[in-house]
Scaffold this motif. Sequence first.
Motif, mmCIF file in Angstrom:
data_model
loop_
_atom_site.group_PDB
_atom_site.id
_atom_site.type_symbol
_atom_site.label_atom_id
_atom_site.label_comp_id
_atom_site.label_asym_id
_atom_site.label_seq_id
_atom_site.Cartn_x
_atom_site.Cartn_y
_atom_site.Cartn_z
ATOM 1 N N TYR A 14 -7.664 26.662 -9.469
ATOM 2 C CA TYR A 14 -8.034 25.881 -8.291
ATOM 3 C C TYR A 14 -8.894 24.682 -8.684
ATOM 4 C CZ TYR A 14 -6.260 29.703 -5.430
ATOM 5 O OH TYR A 14 -5.446 30.630 -4.835
ATOM 6 N N ILE A 57 -8.575 17.621 1.142
ATOM 7 C CA ILE A 57 -7.754 18.332 0.148
ATOM 8 C C ILE A 57 -8.630 19.216 -0.748
ATOM 9 C CG2 ILE A 57 -6.195 18.050 -1.835
ATOM 10 C CD1 ILE A 57 -5.284 15.372 -0.500
ATOM 11 N N SER A 114 -9.964 22.152 1.071
ATOM 12 C CA SER A 114 -8.921 23.138 1.313
ATOM 13 C C SER A 114 -8.660 23.989 0.054
ATOM 14 C CB SER A 114 -7.657 22.384 1.733
ATOM 15 O OG SER A 114 -6.710 23.251 2.203
ATOM 16 N N VAL A 115 -8.645 23.329 -1.097
ATOM 17 C CA VAL A 115 -8.436 24.059 -2.368
ATOM 18 C C VAL A 115 -9.601 25.028 -2.598
ATOM 19 C CG1 VAL A 115 -8.266 23.802 -4.890
ATOM 20 C CG2 VAL A 115 -7.042 22.211 -3.401
ATOM 21 N N LYS A 133 -9.341 28.042 -0.269
ATOM 22 C CA LYS A 133 -8.340 29.019 -0.698
ATOM 23 C C LYS A 133 -8.937 29.951 -1.760
ATOM 24 C CE LYS A 133 -4.321 30.942 -1.171
ATOM 25 N NZ LYS A 133 -4.026 32.018 -0.248
ATOM 26 N N ILE A 159 -8.080 31.409 2.304
ATOM 27 C CA ILE A 159 -7.230 30.658 3.259
ATOM 28 C C ILE A 159 -7.339 29.170 2.955
ATOM 29 C CG2 ILE A 159 -7.113 32.238 5.236
ATOM 30 C CD1 ILE A 159 -9.642 30.714 6.316
ATOM 31 N N TRP A 160 -6.259 28.426 3.257
ATOM 32 C CA TRP A 160 -6.279 26.982 3.003
ATOM 33 C C TRP A 160 -7.042 26.238 4.091
ATOM 34 C CZ3 TRP A 160 -4.764 25.364 -1.612
ATOM 35 C CH2 TRP A 160 -3.821 26.106 -2.327
ATOM 36 N N TRP A 161 -6.978 26.768 5.311
ATOM 37 C CA TRP A 161 -7.551 26.021 6.447
ATOM 38 C C TRP A 161 -8.008 26.972 7.531
ATOM 39 C CZ3 TRP A 161 -8.955 21.085 7.211
ATOM 40 C CH2 TRP A 161 -9.223 20.683 8.523
#
Lengths: 62, 226
Positions: free
Chosen positions: A6, B96, B99-100, B103, B108-110
Amino acid sequence: MENSGYLFAAYTIIWAVVFGYVFFLYYKQRKLRRQMGLLEDSIGKRQNRNGSEASTESNHGE
Amino acid sequence: MDAKGALKHYALVGLGFALMVAALYMVFIYVPTDKNTGAVQRIFYFHVPLAWIGFLAFFVVFVCSILYLTKRDVRWDTIASASAEVGVVFTSLVLITGSVWAKAAWGIWWTWDARLTATLVLWFTYVAYLLVRHYVTEDSQRARLSAVLGIVGFIDVPVVALAVMLWRTQHPGAIIFEGGLVPSMLFTLIVCIVAFTVLYFVLVAQSTRLKNMEADIRNIKDIRMD
Protein backbone atom coordinates in the motif's frame (compact mmCIF):
# COMPACT_ATOMS: atom_id res chain seq x y z
CA MET A 1 7.47 -4.74 6.27
CA GLU A 2 3.71 -5.27 6.61
CA ASN A 3 1.43 -3.28 4.30
CA SER A 4 4.42 -2.07 2.29
CA GLY A 5 2.47 -2.77 -0.92
CA TYR A 6 0.00 0.00 0.00
CA LEU A 7 2.88 2.33 0.85
CA PHE A 8 4.52 1.62 -2.49
CA ALA A 9 1.20 2.12 -4.32
CA ALA A 10 0.53 5.47 -2.59
CA TYR A 11 3.97 6.93 -3.37
CA THR A 12 3.92 5.60 -6.94
CA ILE A 13 0.54 7.27 -7.55
CA ILE A 14 1.74 10.56 -6.01
CA TRP A 15 4.81 10.74 -8.26
CA ALA A 16 2.94 9.51 -11.34
CA VAL A 17 0.33 12.27 -10.94
CA VAL A 18 2.91 14.99 -10.12
CA PHE A 19 5.09 14.03 -13.11
CA GLY A 20 1.96 13.71 -15.27
CA TYR A 21 1.00 17.29 -14.40
CA VAL A 22 4.56 18.56 -14.98
CA PHE A 23 4.58 16.79 -18.35
CA PHE A 24 1.19 18.34 -19.19
CA LEU A 25 2.64 21.82 -18.47
CA TYR A 26 5.75 21.03 -20.53
CA TYR A 27 3.65 19.79 -23.46
CA LYS A 28 1.43 22.90 -23.27
CA GLN A 29 4.51 25.15 -23.18
CA ARG A 30 5.95 23.47 -26.28
CA LYS A 31 2.63 23.83 -28.12
CA LEU A 32 2.31 27.52 -27.18
CA ARG A 33 5.92 28.26 -28.17
CA ARG A 34 5.29 26.64 -31.56
CA GLN A 35 2.11 28.73 -32.02
CA MET A 36 3.96 31.89 -30.95
CA GLY A 37 6.76 31.10 -33.43
CA LEU A 38 4.26 30.62 -36.27
CA LEU A 39 2.53 33.90 -35.41
CA GLU A 40 5.84 35.76 -35.28
CA ASP A 41 6.80 34.29 -38.66
CA SER A 42 3.50 35.26 -40.27
CA ILE A 43 3.65 38.78 -38.77
CA GLY A 44 7.26 39.12 -39.98
CA LYS A 45 6.28 37.98 -43.49
CA ARG A 46 3.34 40.37 -43.57
CA GLN A 47 5.54 43.27 -42.43
CA ASN A 48 8.15 42.41 -45.09
CA ARG A 49 5.42 42.23 -47.74
CA ASN A 50 3.94 45.56 -46.62
CA GLY A 51 7.42 47.08 -46.56
CA SER A 52 8.27 45.87 -50.07
CA GLU A 53 4.86 47.02 -51.39
CA ALA A 54 5.41 50.44 -49.83
CA SER A 55 8.88 50.72 -51.34
CA THR A 56 7.56 49.62 -54.78
CA GLU A 57 4.82 52.23 -54.55
CA SER A 58 7.32 54.93 -53.60
CA ASN A 59 9.59 53.87 -56.51
CA HIS A 60 6.62 54.13 -58.90
CA GLY A 61 5.83 57.54 -57.43
CA GLU A 62 9.32 58.78 -58.25
CA MET B 1 10.93 35.27 -19.13
CA ASP B 2 13.89 37.67 -18.61
CA ALA B 3 17.29 36.48 -17.27
CA LYS B 4 16.49 37.52 -13.67
CA GLY B 5 13.10 35.78 -13.79
CA ALA B 6 14.66 32.62 -15.24
CA LEU B 7 17.32 32.61 -12.49
CA LYS B 8 14.60 32.92 -9.81
CA HIS B 9 12.59 30.14 -11.45
CA TYR B 10 15.55 27.74 -11.62
CA ALA B 11 16.58 28.62 -8.04
CA LEU B 12 13.07 27.74 -6.85
CA VAL B 13 13.06 24.51 -8.88
CA GLY B 14 16.49 23.58 -7.43
CA LEU B 15 15.32 24.34 -3.90
CA GLY B 16 12.17 22.29 -4.42
CA PHE B 17 14.16 19.35 -5.79
CA ALA B 18 16.64 19.42 -2.86
CA LEU B 19 13.82 19.65 -0.33
CA MET B 20 11.91 16.80 -1.98
CA VAL B 21 15.01 14.55 -1.90
CA ALA B 22 15.47 15.44 1.79
CA ALA B 23 11.78 14.75 2.45
CA LEU B 24 11.97 11.32 0.81
CA TYR B 25 15.14 10.47 2.76
CA MET B 26 13.43 11.44 6.01
CA VAL B 27 10.19 9.58 5.24
CA PHE B 28 11.85 6.30 4.26
CA ILE B 29 15.09 6.25 6.28
CA TYR B 30 15.22 8.84 9.06
CA VAL B 31 11.80 8.60 10.71
CA PRO B 32 10.98 5.52 12.86
CA THR B 33 8.17 3.15 11.87
CA ASP B 34 4.91 3.70 13.73
CA LYS B 35 4.27 0.93 16.29
CA ASN B 36 0.51 0.78 15.78
CA THR B 37 -0.04 1.03 12.02
CA GLY B 38 3.37 -0.02 10.69
CA ALA B 39 4.95 1.04 7.39
CA VAL B 40 1.71 2.33 5.89
CA GLN B 41 1.77 5.23 8.37
CA ARG B 42 4.50 6.75 6.16
CA ILE B 43 1.77 7.73 3.68
CA PHE B 44 0.80 10.36 6.29
CA TYR B 45 4.00 12.41 5.61
CA PHE B 46 2.87 13.18 2.06
CA HIS B 47 -0.90 12.93 2.58
CA VAL B 48 -1.03 15.74 5.17
CA PRO B 49 1.17 18.22 3.20
CA LEU B 50 -0.90 17.53 0.05
CA ALA B 51 -4.06 18.37 2.01
CA TRP B 52 -2.59 21.53 3.52
CA ILE B 53 -1.28 22.74 0.18
CA GLY B 54 -4.69 21.99 -1.33
CA PHE B 55 -6.17 24.34 1.30
CA LEU B 56 -3.48 26.94 0.53
CA ALA B 57 -4.24 26.66 -3.20
CA PHE B 58 -7.97 27.23 -2.66
CA PHE B 59 -7.24 30.08 -0.24
CA VAL B 60 -5.19 31.73 -3.01
CA VAL B 61 -8.15 31.18 -5.39
CA PHE B 62 -10.45 32.79 -2.79
CA VAL B 63 -8.22 35.87 -2.27
CA CYS B 64 -7.46 36.33 -5.99
CA SER B 65 -11.17 35.96 -6.86
CA ILE B 66 -12.07 38.74 -4.40
CA LEU B 67 -9.27 40.89 -5.82
CA TYR B 68 -10.49 40.24 -9.37
CA LEU B 69 -14.07 41.19 -8.54
CA THR B 70 -12.99 44.39 -6.77
CA LYS B 71 -10.20 45.53 -9.11
CA ARG B 72 -11.22 43.82 -12.40
CA ASP B 73 -7.56 43.13 -13.08
CA VAL B 74 -7.19 40.01 -15.24
CA ARG B 75 -3.86 39.09 -13.55
CA TRP B 76 -5.75 38.01 -10.40
CA ASP B 77 -8.04 35.83 -12.47
CA THR B 78 -5.04 34.14 -14.10
CA ILE B 79 -3.36 33.39 -10.75
CA ALA B 80 -6.68 32.10 -9.33
CA SER B 81 -7.09 29.77 -12.30
CA ALA B 82 -3.50 28.44 -12.02
CA SER B 83 -3.90 27.91 -8.27
CA ALA B 84 -7.23 26.08 -8.70
CA GLU B 85 -5.64 23.73 -11.23
CA VAL B 86 -2.78 22.84 -8.85
CA GLY B 87 -5.25 22.63 -5.94
CA VAL B 88 -7.38 20.08 -7.80
CA VAL B 89 -4.28 17.98 -8.63
CA PHE B 90 -3.19 17.99 -4.97
CA THR B 91 -6.71 17.34 -3.61
CA SER B 92 -7.08 14.40 -6.03
CA LEU B 93 -3.89 12.98 -4.51
CA VAL B 94 -5.24 13.57 -0.99
CA LEU B 95 -8.34 11.50 -1.84
CA ILE B 96 -6.31 8.73 -3.50
CA THR B 97 -3.60 8.44 -0.83
CA GLY B 98 -6.23 8.64 1.91
CA SER B 99 -8.15 5.84 0.26
CA VAL B 100 -5.03 3.64 -0.03
CA TRP B 101 -4.23 4.29 3.64
CA ALA B 102 -7.86 3.51 4.62
CA LYS B 103 -7.72 0.17 2.83
CA ALA B 104 -4.58 -0.78 4.76
CA ALA B 105 -5.71 0.59 8.13
CA TRP B 106 -9.49 0.08 8.12
CA GLY B 107 -9.87 -2.60 5.45
CA ILE B 108 -12.09 -0.38 3.25
CA TRP B 109 -11.30 2.02 0.40
CA TRP B 110 -13.96 4.56 1.29
CA THR B 111 -16.50 5.49 3.94
CA TRP B 112 -18.98 8.38 4.03
CA ASP B 113 -17.20 9.94 6.98
CA ALA B 114 -17.65 13.73 7.50
CA ARG B 115 -14.09 14.68 6.57
CA LEU B 116 -13.87 12.36 3.58
CA THR B 117 -17.25 13.50 2.25
CA ALA B 118 -16.43 17.20 2.78
CA THR B 119 -13.11 16.70 0.94
CA LEU B 120 -14.90 15.00 -1.95
CA VAL B 121 -17.37 17.93 -2.10
CA LEU B 122 -14.40 20.33 -2.13
CA TRP B 123 -12.83 18.39 -5.01
CA PHE B 124 -16.11 18.44 -7.01
CA THR B 125 -16.50 22.19 -6.38
CA TYR B 126 -13.10 23.05 -7.83
CA VAL B 127 -13.47 20.57 -10.69
CA ALA B 128 -16.68 22.50 -11.48
CA TYR B 129 -14.61 25.72 -11.26
CA LEU B 130 -12.20 24.35 -13.88
CA LEU B 131 -15.09 23.19 -16.08
CA VAL B 132 -16.63 26.68 -15.94
CA ARG B 133 -13.29 28.10 -17.06
CA HIS B 134 -13.09 25.59 -19.87
CA TYR B 135 -16.60 25.93 -21.26
CA VAL B 136 -17.39 29.65 -20.86
CA THR B 137 -15.73 31.29 -23.84
CA GLU B 138 -16.35 34.97 -23.19
CA ASP B 139 -13.34 36.25 -21.16
CA SER B 140 -14.99 38.63 -18.67
CA GLN B 141 -17.99 36.36 -18.12
CA ARG B 142 -15.68 33.39 -17.48
CA ALA B 143 -13.58 35.39 -15.02
CA ARG B 144 -16.65 36.73 -13.17
CA LEU B 145 -18.42 33.36 -12.91
CA SER B 146 -15.32 31.48 -11.82
CA ALA B 147 -14.46 34.19 -9.26
CA VAL B 148 -17.90 33.77 -7.65
CA LEU B 149 -17.45 29.99 -7.62
CA GLY B 150 -13.92 30.38 -6.21
CA ILE B 151 -15.27 32.46 -3.33
CA VAL B 152 -18.33 30.32 -2.58
CA GLY B 153 -16.36 27.06 -2.91
CA PHE B 154 -13.92 28.17 -0.23
CA ILE B 155 -16.68 27.86 2.40
CA ASP B 156 -16.01 24.10 2.34
CA VAL B 157 -12.33 24.46 3.31
CA PRO B 158 -12.97 25.28 7.02
CA VAL B 159 -15.64 22.52 7.03
CA VAL B 160 -13.01 19.99 5.88
CA ALA B 161 -10.42 21.32 8.34
CA LEU B 162 -12.76 21.31 11.34
CA ALA B 163 -14.75 18.17 10.46
CA VAL B 164 -12.78 15.98 12.87
CA MET B 165 -13.62 18.37 15.73
CA LEU B 166 -17.25 19.11 14.79
CA TRP B 167 -18.39 15.54 14.15
CA ARG B 168 -17.44 12.10 15.39
CA THR B 169 -15.42 10.83 12.46
CA GLN B 170 -13.56 7.69 11.53
CA HIS B 171 -10.76 9.86 10.13
CA PRO B 172 -7.91 10.34 12.67
CA GLY B 173 -8.20 13.53 14.75
CA ALA B 174 -5.88 16.51 14.94
CA ILE B 175 -2.90 14.45 16.23
CA ILE B 176 -0.40 17.10 15.12
CA PHE B 177 -1.90 19.80 17.32
CA GLU B 178 -2.59 17.40 20.18
CA GLY B 179 1.12 16.52 20.40
CA GLY B 180 0.62 12.96 19.13
CA LEU B 181 3.86 12.95 17.12
CA VAL B 182 7.37 12.32 18.38
CA PRO B 183 9.85 15.14 17.45
CA SER B 184 11.43 13.19 14.54
CA MET B 185 7.96 12.58 13.02
CA LEU B 186 6.98 16.21 13.45
CA PHE B 187 10.27 17.39 11.92
CA THR B 188 9.79 15.06 8.94
CA LEU B 189 6.26 16.34 8.45
CA ILE B 190 7.47 19.97 8.53
CA VAL B 191 10.17 19.25 5.90
CA CYS B 192 7.54 17.58 3.69
CA ILE B 193 5.18 20.55 4.08
CA VAL B 194 7.96 23.01 3.12
CA ALA B 195 8.94 20.82 0.12
CA PHE B 196 5.34 20.68 -1.14
CA THR B 197 4.88 24.43 -0.56
CA VAL B 198 7.87 25.11 -2.84
CA LEU B 199 6.50 22.64 -5.39
CA TYR B 200 3.14 24.45 -5.25
CA PHE B 201 4.77 27.84 -5.98
CA VAL B 202 6.85 26.38 -8.84
CA LEU B 203 3.76 24.81 -10.46
CA VAL B 204 1.53 27.88 -9.98
CA ALA B 205 4.24 30.20 -11.38
CA GLN B 206 4.71 27.98 -14.43
CA SER B 207 0.98 27.52 -15.00
CA THR B 208 0.41 31.30 -14.67
CA ARG B 209 3.18 31.96 -17.20
CA LEU B 210 1.56 29.57 -19.68
CA LYS B 211 -1.89 31.09 -19.19
CA ASN B 212 -0.42 34.56 -19.89
CA MET B 213 1.25 33.21 -23.02
CA GLU B 214 -2.06 31.66 -24.12
CA ALA B 215 -3.81 35.02 -23.60
CA ASP B 216 -1.09 36.82 -25.60
CA ILE B 217 -1.54 34.41 -28.52
CA ARG B 218 -5.33 34.85 -28.37
CA ASN B 219 -4.96 38.65 -28.39
CA ILE B 220 -2.55 38.59 -31.36
CA LYS B 221 -4.93 36.34 -33.29
CA ASP B 222 -7.88 38.64 -32.47
CA ILE B 223 -5.94 41.71 -33.66
CA ARG B 224 -4.99 39.92 -36.88
CA MET B 225 -8.61 38.91 -37.51
CA ASP B 226 -9.73 42.54 -37.02
